[in-house]
Design a protein around this motif. Structure first.
Motif, PDB file in Angstrom:
ATOM      1  N   ILE A   1      25.474  13.159  31.885  1.00  0.00           N
ATOM      2  CA  ILE A   1      26.048  13.483  33.195  1.00  0.00           C
ATOM      3  C   ILE A   1      25.806  14.954  33.514  1.00  0.00           C
ATOM      4  O   ILE A   1      25.404  15.310  34.633  1.00  0.00           O
ATOM      5  N   ALA A   2      26.047  15.813  32.530  1.00  0.00           N
ATOM      6  CA  ALA A   2      25.827  17.248  32.738  1.00  0.00           C
ATOM      7  C   ALA A   2      24.371  17.522  33.104  1.00  0.00           C
ATOM      8  O   ALA A   2      24.084  18.366  33.971  1.00  0.00           O
ATOM      9  N   TYR A   3      23.467  16.806  32.471  1.00  0.00           N
ATOM     10  CA  TYR A   3      22.045  16.998  32.766  1.00  0.00           C
ATOM     11  C   TYR A   3      21.721  16.559  34.197  1.00  0.00           C
ATOM     12  O   TYR A   3      20.977  17.234  34.915  1.00  0.00           O
ATOM     13  N   SER A   4      22.294  15.441  34.623  1.00  0.00           N
ATOM     14  CA  SER A   4      22.070  14.969  35.994  1.00  0.00           C
ATOM     15  C   SER A   4      22.619  15.967  37.012  1.00  0.00           C
ATOM     16  O   SER A   4      22.000  16.212  38.057  1.00  0.00           O
ATOM     17  N   VAL A   5      23.773  16.544  36.707  1.00  0.00           N
ATOM     18  CA  VAL A   5      24.351  17.568  37.583  1.00  0.00           C
ATOM     19  C   VAL A   5      23.412  18.766  37.668  1.00  0.00           C
ATOM     20  O   VAL A   5      23.148  19.304  38.753  1.00  0.00           O
ATOM     21  N   PHE A   6      22.902  19.175  36.533  1.00  0.00           N
ATOM     22  CA  PHE A   6      21.971  20.307  36.485  1.00  0.00           C
ATOM     23  C   PHE A   6      20.737  20.045  37.346  1.00  0.00           C
ATOM     24  O   PHE A   6      20.293  20.923  38.110  1.00  0.00           O
ATOM     25  N   LEU A   7      20.166  18.856  37.260  1.00  0.00           N
ATOM     26  CA  LEU A   7      18.967  18.537  38.036  1.00  0.00           C
ATOM     27  C   LEU A   7      19.230  18.628  39.536  1.00  0.00           C
ATOM     28  O   LEU A   7      18.398  19.151  40.299  1.00  0.00           O
ATOM     29  N   LYS A   8      20.379  18.135  39.971  1.00  0.00           N
ATOM     30  CA  LYS A   8      20.698  18.175  41.405  1.00  0.00           C
ATOM     31  C   LYS A   8      20.958  19.607  41.869  1.00  0.00           C
ATOM     32  O   LYS A   8      20.570  19.995  42.974  1.00  0.00           O
ATOM     33  N   LEU A   9      21.620  20.389  41.041  1.00  0.00           N
ATOM     34  CA  LEU A   9      21.852  21.789  41.393  1.00  0.00           C
ATOM     35  C   LEU A   9      20.531  22.555  41.460  1.00  0.00           C
ATOM     36  O   LEU A   9      20.305  23.364  42.368  1.00  0.00           O
ATOM     37  N   ARG A  10      19.667  22.279  40.512  1.00  0.00           N
ATOM     38  CA  ARG A  10      18.386  22.984  40.441  1.00  0.00           C
ATOM     39  C   ARG A  10      17.467  22.595  41.601  1.00  0.00           C
ATOM     40  O   ARG A  10      16.622  23.394  42.028  1.00  0.00           O
ATOM     41  N   ALA A  11      17.643  21.390  42.111  1.00  0.00           N
ATOM     42  CA  ALA A  11      16.843  20.970  43.262  1.00  0.00           C
ATOM     43  C   ALA A  11      17.210  21.778  44.508  1.00  0.00           C
ATOM     44  O   ALA A  11      16.386  21.954  45.413  1.00  0.00           O
ATOM     45  N   GLN A  12      18.452  22.285  44.540  1.00  0.00           N
ATOM     46  CA  GLN A  12      18.905  23.083  45.677  1.00  0.00           C
ATOM     47  C   GLN A  12      18.623  24.568  45.479  1.00  0.00           C
ATOM     48  O   GLN A  12      18.282  25.278  46.421  1.00  0.00           O
ATOM     49  N   HIS A  13      18.809  25.034  44.232  1.00  0.00           N
ATOM     50  CA  HIS A  13      18.559  26.440  43.890  1.00  0.00           C
ATOM     51  C   HIS A  13      17.832  26.461  42.550  1.00  0.00           C
ATOM     52  O   HIS A  13      18.412  26.106  41.520  1.00  0.00           O
ATOM     53  N   HIS A  14      16.590  26.902  42.566  1.00  0.00           N
ATOM     54  CA  HIS A  14      15.744  26.800  41.378  1.00  0.00           C
ATOM     55  C   HIS A  14      16.217  27.669  40.218  1.00  0.00           C
ATOM     56  O   HIS A  14      15.773  27.493  39.081  1.00  0.00           O
ATOM     57  N   ASP A  15      17.138  28.631  40.484  1.00  0.00           N
ATOM     58  CA  ASP A  15      17.560  29.535  39.413  1.00  0.00           C
ATOM     59  C   ASP A  15      18.751  29.011  38.602  1.00  0.00           C
ATOM     60  O   ASP A  15      19.241  29.701  37.705  1.00  0.00           O
ATOM     61  N   TRP A  16      19.226  27.796  38.897  1.00  0.00           N
ATOM     62  CA  TRP A  16      20.256  27.208  38.032  1.00  0.00           C
ATOM     63  C   TRP A  16      19.648  26.915  36.662  1.00  0.00           C
ATOM     64  O   TRP A  16      18.499  26.489  36.556  1.00  0.00           O
ATOM     65  N   ARG A  17      20.447  27.123  35.608  1.00  0.00           N
ATOM     66  CA  ARG A  17      19.988  26.801  34.259  1.00  0.00           C
ATOM     67  C   ARG A  17      21.113  26.125  33.488  1.00  0.00           C
ATOM     68  O   ARG A  17      22.297  26.270  33.820  1.00  0.00           O
ATOM     69  N   LEU A  18      20.728  25.385  32.479  1.00  0.00           N
ATOM     70  CA  LEU A  18      21.682  24.703  31.606  1.00  0.00           C
ATOM     71  C   LEU A  18      21.436  25.177  30.183  1.00  0.00           C
ATOM     72  O   LEU A  18      20.384  24.903  29.600  1.00  0.00           O
ATOM     73  N   ASP A  19      22.401  25.915  29.636  1.00  0.00           N
ATOM     74  CA  ASP A  19      22.315  26.408  28.262  1.00  0.00           C
ATOM     75  C   ASP A  19      23.196  25.547  27.364  1.00  0.00           C
ATOM     76  O   ASP A  19      24.400  25.402  27.623  1.00  0.00           O
ATOM     77  N   VAL A  20      22.601  25.007  26.326  1.00  0.00           N
ATOM     78  CA  VAL A  20      23.292  24.077  25.438  1.00  0.00           C
ATOM     79  C   VAL A  20      23.453  24.706  24.059  1.00  0.00           C
ATOM     80  O   VAL A  20      22.464  25.025  23.388  1.00  0.00           O
ATOM     81  N   TYR A  21      24.711  24.880  23.658  1.00  0.00           N
ATOM     82  CA  TYR A  21      25.038  25.409  22.335  1.00  0.00           C
ATOM     83  C   TYR A  21      25.796  24.312  21.593  1.00  0.00           C
ATOM     84  O   TYR A  21      26.967  24.062  21.851  1.00  0.00           O
ATOM     85  N   GLY A  22      25.115  23.665  20.691  1.00  0.00           N
ATOM     86  CA  GLY A  22      25.703  22.547  19.971  1.00  0.00           C
ATOM     87  C   GLY A  22      24.605  21.665  19.422  1.00  0.00           C
ATOM     88  O   GLY A  22      23.421  21.854  19.717  1.00  0.00           O
ATOM     89  N   ALA A  23      25.004  20.699  18.626  1.00  0.00           N
ATOM     90  CA  ALA A  23      24.043  19.783  18.014  1.00  0.00           C
ATOM     91  C   ALA A  23      24.504  18.355  18.241  1.00  0.00           C
ATOM     92  O   ALA A  23      25.668  18.099  18.541  1.00  0.00           O
TER      93      ALA A  23
END
Length: 325
Positions: free
Chosen positions: A167-189
């Motif tokens: 879900i977080a990844y899907s949110v990131f894709l939609k945000l990035r489609a509107q503003h290309h400078d959105w990023r998703l940083d993942v800390y975890g395994a």
């Protein structure tokens, strides 16, 4: 000096239960208690006569015959036992409420993380007391000023379906489609981080601790956790975000919705049903970003009031005072 025994499972990996127990032990020592750490299988538990005991019941339920025998023995020894529940294992206690009512007689009480759990236990006639989590390691950050908004989603949890990473990844894709400078940083395994090719443009950093984790938090952003994990109660990762003035967008599961703060003028984040449409999650992130300074200030205030080490120390001190009376 009063001696307090903290008893629980202590596996080598860093777990929520171990972090909670570690901070509990540090706080008890700060309050002038002599703390003895034991495992639940330690035969020296036979020596605990009229002692104060904190028994961890997070990772595994208490139901093994050995555990029951310990509890009966402690009852006979006049021990005050705080059964410290970190997750959904409280359902096992409610299921066998008759046994705990029989065993209790003032000697046993449950220390829990959420009002939902305390209410459920008390409805079964079991005494329960709230004690919020706090930061487990390191020093408390100096968050004197509000953070500036950054188009960054911050993930600090297990990278799994249950925790809501897709879900977080899907949110990131939609945000990035509107503003290309959105990023998703993942800390975890987790299983999904092992298949990073499925998630292009995501920055996977692996499991982090100490200075590396603090650097990740210092970069700011919006913490996201669309979890549907059934054992979710009061994630330490959200507390870490609040302590650093980082607002969150998360699911309503467990005790997360209460972590927005009840007494603060503005909530520290937005909570949504995990099954809500992705567009609703995107809208929530955009709302937090648009009012970032206010949400950031609220995050720090909620942390100070409810989850700071000072608040935790006060809670533990109150519990120990009640034990002595």
């Amino acid at each position: 000096m009063e001696r307090v025994y903290v008893i629980g499972h202590r596996p080598p990996p860093v777990t929520g239960e171990n972090l909670c127990l570690r901070q509990l032990e540090v706080t008890l020592r700060d309050l002038g208690r002599e703390v003895m750490s034991r495992s639940r299988s330690d035969v020296r538990n036979l020596l605990l006569w009229r002692s104060s005991i904190w028994l961890a019941a997070g990772g595994k339920k208490i139901g093994h015959l050995r555990d029951v025998l310990w509890l009966v023995w402690w009852r006979l020894c006049g021990c005050q036992v705080n059964i410290y529940i970190h997750n959904i294992s409280w359902r096992n206690f409610k299921k066998h409420a008759w046994f705990w009512r029989f065993l209790g007689k003032g000697n046993f009480r449950f220390v829990v993380l959420t009002d939902e759990i305390s209410g459920a236990l008390e409805s079964a006639g079991l005494p329960a007391i709230r004690l919020n989590n706090t930061l487990a390691d390191g020093s408390e950050p100096d968050a004197a000023e509000s953070r500036a908004p950054v188009r960054r989603l911050l993930w600090m949890s297990a990278v799994t379906v249950e925790k809501g990473f897709p879900i977080a990844y899907s949110v990131f894709l939609k945000l990035r489609a509107q503003h290309h400078d959105w990023r998703l940083d993942v800390y975890g395994a987790g299983p999904l981080s092992m298949d990073s090719a499925r998630f292009p443009d995501v920055h996977f950093h692996g499991f982090t601790q100490d200075a590396e984790k603090q650097a990740a938090l210092d970069a700011g952003g919006i913490f996201i956790l669309p979890s549907s994990y059934v054992n979710e109660t009061q994630p330490l990762s959200i507390i870490e975000a609040l302590a650093n003035g980082i607002p969150f967008v998360a699911s309503t599961i467990g005790g997360i919705k209460v972590m927005r703060g009840g007494s603060a003028a503005m909530p520290a984040g937005v909570c949504i049903e995990s099954a809500a449409p992705v567009e609703q999650w995107v809208s929530a992130v955009e709302s937090v970003y648009a009012n970032y300074a206010s949400y950031s200030q609220a995050a720090k205030e909620v942390y100070r009031q409810d989850f700071s080490r000072a608040a935790y120390r006060t809670g533990v001190s109150r519990l120990m005072s009640k034990s002595a009376n």
